[in-house]
Scaffold this motif. Structure first.
Motif, PDB file in Angstrom:
ATOM      1  N   PHE A  96       0.820  -1.207   0.000  1.00 48.84           N
ATOM      2  CA  PHE A  96       0.000   0.000   0.000  1.00 48.84           C
ATOM      3  C   PHE A  96       0.861   1.267   0.000  1.00 48.84           C
ATOM      4  O   PHE A  96       0.449   2.306  -0.524  1.00 48.84           O
ATOM      5  CB  PHE A  96      -0.917   0.024   1.228  1.00 48.84           C
ATOM      6  CG  PHE A  96      -2.244  -0.654   1.015  1.00 48.84           C
ATOM      7  CD1 PHE A  96      -2.637  -1.081  -0.236  1.00 48.84           C
ATOM      8  CD2 PHE A  96      -3.110  -0.851   2.077  1.00 48.84           C
ATOM      9  CE1 PHE A  96      -3.858  -1.703  -0.435  1.00 48.84           C
ATOM     10  CE2 PHE A  96      -4.339  -1.463   1.894  1.00 48.84           C
ATOM     11  CZ  PHE A  96      -4.704  -1.892   0.631  1.00 48.84           C
ATOM     12  N   GLU A  97       2.040   1.169   0.611  1.00 51.04           N
ATOM     13  CA  GLU A  97       2.912   2.343   0.704  1.00 51.04           C
ATOM     14  C   GLU A  97       3.682   2.608  -0.582  1.00 51.04           C
ATOM     15  O   GLU A  97       4.323   3.656  -0.713  1.00 51.04           O
ATOM     16  CB  GLU A  97       3.884   2.155   1.874  1.00 51.04           C
ATOM     17  CG  GLU A  97       3.197   2.177   3.240  1.00 51.04           C
ATOM     18  CD  GLU A  97       4.104   1.700   4.355  1.00 51.04           C
ATOM     19  OE1 GLU A  97       5.220   1.205   4.048  1.00 51.04           O
ATOM     20  OE2 GLU A  97       3.707   1.803   5.530  1.00 51.04           O
ATOM     21  N   HIS A  98       3.622   1.700  -1.545  1.00 51.83           N
ATOM     22  CA  HIS A  98       4.314   1.888  -2.807  1.00 51.83           C
ATOM     23  C   HIS A  98       3.627   3.007  -3.603  1.00 51.83           C
ATOM     24  O   HIS A  98       2.408   3.149  -3.566  1.00 51.83           O
ATOM     25  CB  HIS A  98       4.304   0.581  -3.616  1.00 51.83           C
ATOM     26  CG  HIS A  98       5.237   0.586  -4.778  1.00 51.83           C
ATOM     27  ND1 HIS A  98       4.893   1.129  -5.998  1.00 51.83           N
ATOM     28  CD2 HIS A  98       6.515   0.120  -4.914  1.00 51.83           C
ATOM     29  CE1 HIS A  98       5.904   0.983  -6.836  1.00 51.83           C
ATOM     30  NE2 HIS A  98       6.899   0.373  -6.204  1.00 51.83           N
ATOM     31  N   PRO A  99       4.404   3.820  -4.341  1.00 51.99           N
ATOM     32  CA  PRO A  99       3.794   4.902  -5.129  1.00 51.99           C
ATOM     33  C   PRO A  99       2.714   4.440  -6.100  1.00 51.99           C
ATOM     34  O   PRO A  99       1.835   5.229  -6.479  1.00 51.99           O
ATOM     35  CB  PRO A  99       4.999   5.490  -5.889  1.00 51.99           C
ATOM     36  CG  PRO A  99       6.184   5.169  -5.034  1.00 51.99           C
ATOM     37  CD  PRO A  99       5.880   3.848  -4.396  1.00 51.99           C
ATOM     38  N   ALA A 100       2.738   3.178  -6.507  1.00 51.14           N
ATOM     39  CA  ALA A 100       1.725   2.682  -7.448  1.00 51.14           C
ATOM     40  C   ALA A 100       0.331   2.745  -6.851  1.00 51.14           C
ATOM     41  O   ALA A 100      -0.652   2.937  -7.577  1.00 51.14           O
ATOM     42  CB  ALA A 100       2.058   1.255  -7.860  1.00 51.14           C
ATOM     43  N   THR A 101       0.215   2.565  -5.543  1.00 50.79           N
ATOM     44  CA  THR A 101      -1.105   2.621  -4.911  1.00 50.79           C
ATOM     45  C   THR A 101      -1.709   4.005  -5.047  1.00 50.79           C
ATOM     46  O   THR A 101      -2.873   4.168  -5.435  1.00 50.79           O
ATOM     47  CB  THR A 101      -1.003   2.228  -3.427  1.00 50.79           C
ATOM     48  OG1 THR A 101      -0.546   0.883  -3.331  1.00 50.79           O
ATOM     49  CG2 THR A 101      -2.354   2.342  -2.742  1.00 50.79           C
ATOM     50  N   ARG A 102      -0.931   5.028  -4.725  1.00 49.28           N
ATOM     51  CA  ARG A 102      -1.431   6.397  -4.826  1.00 49.28           C
ATOM     52  C   ARG A 102      -1.719   6.762  -6.270  1.00 49.28           C
ATOM     53  O   ARG A 102      -2.723   7.421  -6.573  1.00 49.28           O
ATOM     54  CB  ARG A 102      -0.409   7.366  -4.234  1.00 49.28           C
ATOM     55  CG  ARG A 102      -0.915   8.802  -4.151  1.00 49.28           C
ATOM     56  CD  ARG A 102      -1.955   8.954  -3.045  1.00 49.28           C
ATOM     57  NE  ARG A 102      -2.607  10.258  -3.115  1.00 49.28           N
ATOM     58  CZ  ARG A 102      -3.861  10.426  -3.486  1.00 49.28           C
ATOM     59  NH1 ARG A 102      -4.608   9.390  -3.833  1.00 49.28           N
ATOM     60  NH2 ARG A 102      -4.400  11.621  -3.504  1.00 49.28           N
ATOM     61  N   ALA A 103      -0.859   6.337  -7.199  1.00 53.41           N
ATOM     62  CA  ALA A 103      -1.096   6.637  -8.608  1.00 53.41           C
ATOM     63  C   ALA A 103      -2.375   5.977  -9.097  1.00 53.41           C
ATOM     64  O   ALA A 103      -3.154   6.578  -9.858  1.00 53.41           O
ATOM     65  CB  ALA A 103       0.098   6.175  -9.442  1.00 53.41           C
ATOM     66  N   GLY A 104      -2.618   4.749  -8.670  1.00 53.07           N
ATOM     67  CA  GLY A 104      -3.854   4.071  -9.048  1.00 53.07           C
ATOM     68  C   GLY A 104      -5.082   4.775  -8.488  1.00 53.07           C
ATOM     69  O   GLY A 104      -6.108   4.895  -9.167  1.00 53.07           O
ATOM     70  N   ASP A 105      -4.974   5.254  -7.259  1.00 52.02           N
ATOM     71  CA  ASP A 105      -6.091   5.985  -6.652  1.00 52.02           C
ATOM     72  C   ASP A 105      -6.369   7.285  -7.405  1.00 52.02           C
ATOM     73  O   ASP A 105      -7.536   7.661  -7.616  1.00 52.02           O
ATOM     74  CB  ASP A 105      -5.791   6.290  -5.184  1.00 52.02           C
ATOM     75  CG  ASP A 105      -5.861   5.056  -4.304  1.00 52.02           C
ATOM     76  OD1 ASP A 105      -6.402   4.030  -4.766  1.00 52.02           O
ATOM     77  OD2 ASP A 105      -5.382   5.111  -3.154  1.00 52.02           O
ATOM     78  N   ARG A 106      -5.305   7.980  -7.810  1.00 54.18           N
ATOM     79  CA  ARG A 106      -5.504   9.231  -8.556  1.00 54.18           C
ATOM     80  C   ARG A 106      -6.159   8.965  -9.911  1.00 54.18           C
ATOM     81  O   ARG A 106      -7.006   9.747 -10.361  1.00 54.18           O
ATOM     82  CB  ARG A 106      -4.158   9.942  -8.741  1.00 54.18           C
ATOM     83  CG  ARG A 106      -3.627  10.605  -7.477  1.00 54.18           C
ATOM     84  CD  ARG A 106      -2.521  11.609  -7.808  1.00 54.18           C
ATOM     85  NE  ARG A 106      -1.365  10.937  -8.383  1.00 54.18           N
ATOM     86  CZ  ARG A 106      -0.296  10.568  -7.695  1.00 54.18           C
ATOM     87  NH1 ARG A 106      -0.243  10.806  -6.385  1.00 54.18           N
ATOM     88  NH2 ARG A 106       0.726   9.973  -8.283  1.00 54.18           N
TER      89      ARG A 106
END
Length: 413
Positions: free
Chosen positions: A303-313
């Motif tokens: 969850f802490e990987h940047p991919a999680t935030r990018a997917g959410d955006r």
């Protein structure tokens, strides 16, 4: 207060609720009846009127746009007292279980507090006591935000955090960023910097469609009675033992879905994802606790990987018509060949035992995660102060004898 666009993830919960009911029921039990019940009810209404997050309803009039949160007033019938013929604790839980398919209409009543008093037999409380249940559609709040809303209603001074207003961006650009970040996730996983997700597993009896009478049960423990590195891990290990003794089929693949708060500042009312952990029923307890804790830690790192935030955006920028179409294609009658988990265990610490209903103090809090077409058994783990409530929610078609399962879980705990 002005109108604001509903976030995409919240809109998905809102639209999907027409196919899979998703109202949450946050239960709080209080020791003793308030000296002035009507005054206590009005006190909850007064607190609600002072909270901007509770003075909202949904306006959804155009299929080409997202719904909007618009200002509204708190009405007297949003805090209601129920007078049951049977004043027992179990009768109260049975009443709540019967509301599972009776969803609130967010366009008219975005939340409601149900009060039962007197209630006899509340675990750990002198008779009689009182029970209050906050019913909140999932689009309004996830588990953490729901606890904040309830905390405010019952006297906690910490204000409910506002969800920031942000432009979601251009979908194509956000999707490209998400794809690039996902490739980084794949590279980091192949390099051994991250552990792959747990994947899918065969469905078991607990994944049957929940038909018939719904049942809710709750066990109570002091925090010191639970063995393990955390309350969540201790309960997962006990669920593993109970399920392996209940299910006739081989259970080597037994796994659970764990809703987990995502890192960062929430950009929506729902700010969580599901982590899948193995339950390892054939391992000895110490080894099982270690493996479950490791799975949870690995899920948190993903969850802490940047991919999680990018997917959410990227998801936040999905055009409303596309998301509406996607939700409309969901077939609740389809049976999956594989599932993520065989049960759900939702764990939320609801803070110190500082809540009041009138002059009655809180003694426990519980929650009962919703059932879905392929998830017929869920568990709630909710703490307030040093008291932990471990709850079970199921239906007759999945567990004909819920009390027999409760005995197994009680013994495993």
């Amino acid at each position: 207060m002005t109108a604001r666009r509903m976030a995409a993830v919240d809109a998905q919960f809102y639209w999907m609720s027409a196919k899979v009911p998703s109202d949450e029921f946050l239960l709080y039990a209080f020791e003793g009846e308030p000296a002035d019940v009507d005054g206590a009810l009005e006190g909850v209404r007064r607190r609600a009127r002072a909270c901007p997050a509770l003075r909202l309803r949904v306006e959804d009039g155009c299929s080409l746009t997202y719904p909007r949160w618009v200002p509204t007033t708190v009405t007297p019938d949003q805090v209601v007292r129920h007078d049951l013929a049977d004043h027992s604790w179990q009768a109260c839980l049975s009443e709540v279980a019967g509301w599972a398919d009776s969803q609130l209409d967010l366009r008219r009543m975005p939340w409601r507090v149900h009060v039962f008093t007197p209630v006899r037999g509340i675990p750990g409380a002198d008779d009689p006591g009182a029970v209050a249940v906050l019913q909140a559609p999932h689009a309004l709040a996830d588990g953490v935000r729901g606890a904040a809303l309830a905390g405010w209603l019952f006297g906690r001074e910490a204000p409910v955090p506002e969800v920031p207003r942000r432009w979601p961006g251009i979908f194509a650009w956000r999707a490209a960023q998400a794809a690039w970040s996902h490739r980084g996730l794949v590279r980091d996983t192949r390099a051994g910097l991250l552990v792959p997700g747990a994947g899918t597993r065969p469905p078991l009896a607990t994944n049957a469609r929940p038909d018939g009478v719904r049942s809710m049960r709750t066990l109570v423990r002091h925090r010191s009675q639970l063995r393990g590195p955390s309350v969540t891990v201790a309960v997962l290990a006990a669920v593993s033992t109970a399920l392996s003794r209940l299910l006739p089929a081989p259970t080597d693949s037994l796994g659970a879905e764990i809703p987990m708060a995502k890192p960062g500042v929430p950009q929506a009312n729902n700010h969580f994802g599901n982590v899948v952990v193995g339950l390892y029923p054939r391992l000895e307890l110490d080894a099982r606790l270690d493996r479950i804790a490791t799975d949870l830690a690995n899920g948190r790192r993903r969850f802490e990987h940047p991919a999680t935030r990018a997917g959410d955006r990227a998801f936040a920028a999905v055009p409303a018509p596309l998301l509406r179409w996607g939700v409309s294609r969901f077939n609740s009658d389809a049976r999956p060949a594989q599932v993520l988990g065989n049960t759900v265990v939702s764990s939320v610490n609801r803070g110190p035992a500082d809540l009041r209903f009138g002059n009655a103090r809180v003694v426990l809090t519980a929650g009962y995660p919703g059932l879905s077409p392929s998830m017929g058994l869920t568990h709630g783990v909710h703490g307030i102060g040093e008291t932990i409530a471990i709850s079970v929610h199921t239906a007759d078609s999945v567990l004909a004898d819920v009390d027999a399962y409760l005995e197994l879980l009680d013994a495993a705990l």
